[in-house]
Design an enzyme around this catalytic site. Sequence first.
Site, short mmCIF file in Angstrom:
data_model
loop_
_atom_site.label_atom_id
_atom_site.label_comp_id
_atom_site.label_asym_id
_atom_site.label_seq_id
_atom_site.Cartn_x
_atom_site.Cartn_y
_atom_site.Cartn_z
N ASP A 287 2.78 -4.67 7.97
CA ASP A 287 1.56 -3.89 7.87
C ASP A 287 0.39 -4.85 8.02
O ASP A 287 0.07 -5.62 7.11
CB ASP A 287 1.51 -3.18 6.51
CG ASP A 287 0.21 -2.41 6.28
OD1 ASP A 287 -0.67 -2.43 7.17
OD2 ASP A 287 0.07 -1.79 5.21
N HIS B 68 0.86 -1.18 0.00
CA HIS B 68 0.00 0.00 0.00
C HIS B 68 0.90 1.23 0.00
O HIS B 68 2.02 1.21 0.51
CB HIS B 68 -0.87 -0.03 1.26
CG HIS B 68 -1.96 0.98 1.30
ND1 HIS B 68 -1.73 2.30 1.62
CD2 HIS B 68 -3.30 0.86 1.11
CE1 HIS B 68 -2.87 2.96 1.61
NE2 HIS B 68 -3.85 2.11 1.30
N CYS C 259 -4.57 2.45 -3.82
CA CYS C 259 -3.33 2.91 -3.20
C CYS C 259 -2.22 1.88 -3.37
O CYS C 259 -1.44 1.62 -2.44
CB CYS C 259 -3.53 3.25 -1.73
SG CYS C 259 -4.60 4.66 -1.45
N LYS D 213 -10.88 -0.53 9.83
CA LYS D 213 -11.13 -1.76 9.08
C LYS D 213 -11.57 -2.89 10.01
O LYS D 213 -12.11 -3.90 9.55
CB LYS D 213 -9.88 -2.18 8.31
CG LYS D 213 -9.38 -1.14 7.31
CD LYS D 213 -8.13 -1.63 6.60
CE LYS D 213 -7.43 -0.50 5.86
NZ LYS D 213 -8.21 0.04 4.74
N GLN E 72 -4.94 -5.43 7.07
CA GLN E 72 -5.93 -6.43 6.66
C GLN E 72 -5.85 -7.68 7.52
O GLN E 72 -6.87 -8.24 7.92
CB GLN E 72 -5.73 -6.80 5.18
CG GLN E 72 -5.84 -5.65 4.20
CD GLN E 72 -7.24 -5.04 4.14
OE1 GLN E 72 -8.24 -5.72 4.43
NE2 GLN E 72 -7.32 -3.78 3.76
#
Length: 412
Positions: A206, A129, A370, A232, A209
């Site tokens: 990261d 991202h 992104c 999220k 998700q």
Amino acid sequence: MTAHTPIKALDIAAIRSEFPILQREINGKPLVYLDNAASAQKPEAVIEALSNVYRHSYANVHRGLHTLANEATEAFEGARQKIADFLGAQNAAQIVLTRGATEAINLVANSFGQTLESGDEIILSQMEHHSNIIPWQLLAQRTGAVIRWCPVTQTGELDYDALMGLMSARTRLVAMVHMSNVLGTTNDASRIVKMARDNGAAVLLDGSQSAVHMPVNVTELGCDFFVFTGHKLYGPSGAGALYASGDWLDRLPPWQGGGEMIADVHEDHSTWADVPHKFEAGTPAIADVIGLGAAIDWVRRFDRIAVMEHERALLDRATQGVSAMPGIQLIGTAQDKGAILSFAMEGAHAHDLAQLLDKYGVAVRAGHHCAQPLMRRFGVDSTVRASFAIYNTADEVDVFLEALHKAKSFLI
């Protein structure tokens, strides 16, 4: 049922009833919300937590001595502990509260980055991202550090052989997504960490998700840094966290200066507060952090494996239906992936498809998500992305597929 006994048999109808927005109609059709990878909807428990803060116990945190300040501080720090428990951190002092994953990555880039020298190397992947690209590019411009790129295979998997080949004595950090927001690919974090360790490098994951769609235990993963964002995870926007292992937070210099992050301020020097407060300058997003704590409480009601299986069944159903439509290219076909389906349609722009799907009440994301380097890797400028959450149903997948078929017939 206690908080320590997660529910394995998911009652999706009951879960959906906890989300007021899912009762909406869009263009006269029931809302089918498949834009969860961008931001998930909020259950009543989170909405009420936010409301209760502002209605009953709002005050600035930490330094106050009155009742409201004490109540707000207890709830705020309680949320930090919930985040630590949710991620499997060893203690709450390893959790820095941020506005989200983007700020958390920038924090590491601007703090850890102060230890880098010209020629030091940072390894990223093509599936990152932009939030895990731009901070490192800015850092490289300031320091002379070098960014090296790990390629992605045609199925959308990380090329681990290439990653091994990129490692060198100059590698200082490997910063990679745990689960891709476009491909759904789940990277083998333990394998990445071992490669980095063997070469004396740190690892940032990261988890924007992965923290939503799979069980995460940062202690077992062995990463140095892990970031995620609350919006999220069925929580409010404007709240997220950075996890740092070991004594990283003690060793690293602060990034932003101001109130809260100090111990003493003099005219010629200042000293810093204990971690994690050393990295939390200014008044935080108090209600939003408390709301994130409520979201974590809500998520932890349900067995994580049961949720994964439910979301995977939806993904498989959608993938089978989309694959049967001629002229559609799936982007990301890795075996081990989260509930994210991205595709491009020959002769139709992703934006046009998304707008037509909206006519049928189906909300999907269209664009480069992104992740422009990844789009270029697959030879497209944009994709349509349908992403699934705990509250989605097989019937909604069928509505999506029917709407997609109609949109395709209209455009081509």
